[in-house]
Design an enzyme around this catalytic site. Sequence first.
Site, PDB file in Angstrom:
ATOM      1  N   SER A 102     -27.550  33.952  15.618  1.00 26.52           N
ATOM      2  CA  SER A 102     -27.391  33.437  16.981  1.00 26.52           C
ATOM      3  C   SER A 102     -28.616  33.771  17.834  1.00 26.52           C
ATOM      4  O   SER A 102     -29.718  33.307  17.533  1.00 26.52           O
ATOM      5  CB  SER A 102     -26.073  33.971  17.559  1.00 26.52           C
ATOM      6  OG  SER A 102     -25.707  33.303  18.732  1.00 26.52           O
ATOM      7  N   ASP A 152     -19.780  23.977  15.325  1.00 31.10           N
ATOM      8  CA  ASP A 152     -20.198  25.133  16.122  1.00 31.10           C
ATOM      9  C   ASP A 152     -20.217  24.744  17.606  1.00 31.10           C
ATOM     10  O   ASP A 152     -21.006  23.896  18.007  1.00 31.10           O
ATOM     11  CB  ASP A 152     -21.590  25.574  15.661  1.00 31.10           C
ATOM     12  CG  ASP A 152     -22.045  26.892  16.279  1.00 31.10           C
ATOM     13  OD1 ASP A 152     -21.612  27.180  17.413  1.00 31.10           O
ATOM     14  OD2 ASP A 152     -22.828  27.597  15.636  1.00 31.10           O
ATOM     15  N   HIS A 183     -18.979  29.098  15.226  1.00 30.99           N
ATOM     16  CA  HIS A 183     -20.198  29.895  15.439  1.00 30.99           C
ATOM     17  C   HIS A 183     -20.140  31.232  14.707  1.00 30.99           C
ATOM     18  O   HIS A 183     -21.042  32.056  14.827  1.00 30.99           O
ATOM     19  CB  HIS A 183     -20.392  30.131  16.949  1.00 30.99           C
ATOM     20  CG  HIS A 183     -21.774  30.584  17.309  1.00 30.99           C
ATOM     21  ND1 HIS A 183     -22.892  29.793  17.113  1.00 30.99           N
ATOM     22  CD2 HIS A 183     -22.222  31.751  17.853  1.00 30.99           C
ATOM     23  CE1 HIS A 183     -23.978  30.455  17.529  1.00 30.99           C
ATOM     24  NE2 HIS A 183     -23.590  31.647  17.975  1.00 30.99           N
TER      25      HIS A 183
END
Length: 200
Positions: A102, A152, A183
């Site tokens: 991320s 996501d 995610h």
Amino acid sequence: MKHIFQQGSNPAKPTFLMLHGTGGNENDLLAIAAHIDPEASVLSVRGNVSENGMPRFFKRLSEGVFDMEDLKVRTEELHEFIGEVAEEHGFDRSNVIAIGYSNGANIAANLLFTYSDSLKGAILHHPMVPNREADLPDLTGVPVFIAAGTNDPICPAEESTDLDKLLTSAGANTELHWEDFGHQLTMPEVEAAKAWYDKL
């Protein structure tokens, strides 16, 4: 930068630069590093930016909207920091592979977008395109694994496909892997990253 350094048992193996997601810390991804290659050295770093008490690697203006000036400064800072720690601990600066999730994957991607020699390769879990205005350096032969989610909510699928295209156009050898777990960083994508790494 706050960090953990673990000397690997095989000096020929790379040093993994572990970069956590928003709200994480330098302990979060140690188990993943050990799973992908237990013989590799590990440099796991905590982001220097705090967003409501959550560590990050650079500021954002809102979800999905990066503070581009801060991204530039923090990327330079991280690049220099890796060099300093390499000197301090005696690992090969030219043999560093980033593993980021991320926010950590985004700054790893921006290292690739900014420097031709900062990373030997990268495993990017749920990254976005860090800078669409960037003039990418020559990344010929640099291996990059991108793990993305078809569903996501934070990182739309086109972010991953666009990043893949931009890296490929700069010469990188990319592999784009899809999962259907939003995610989340999941074991199936870590296993896929390990399988990719084992072929390097």
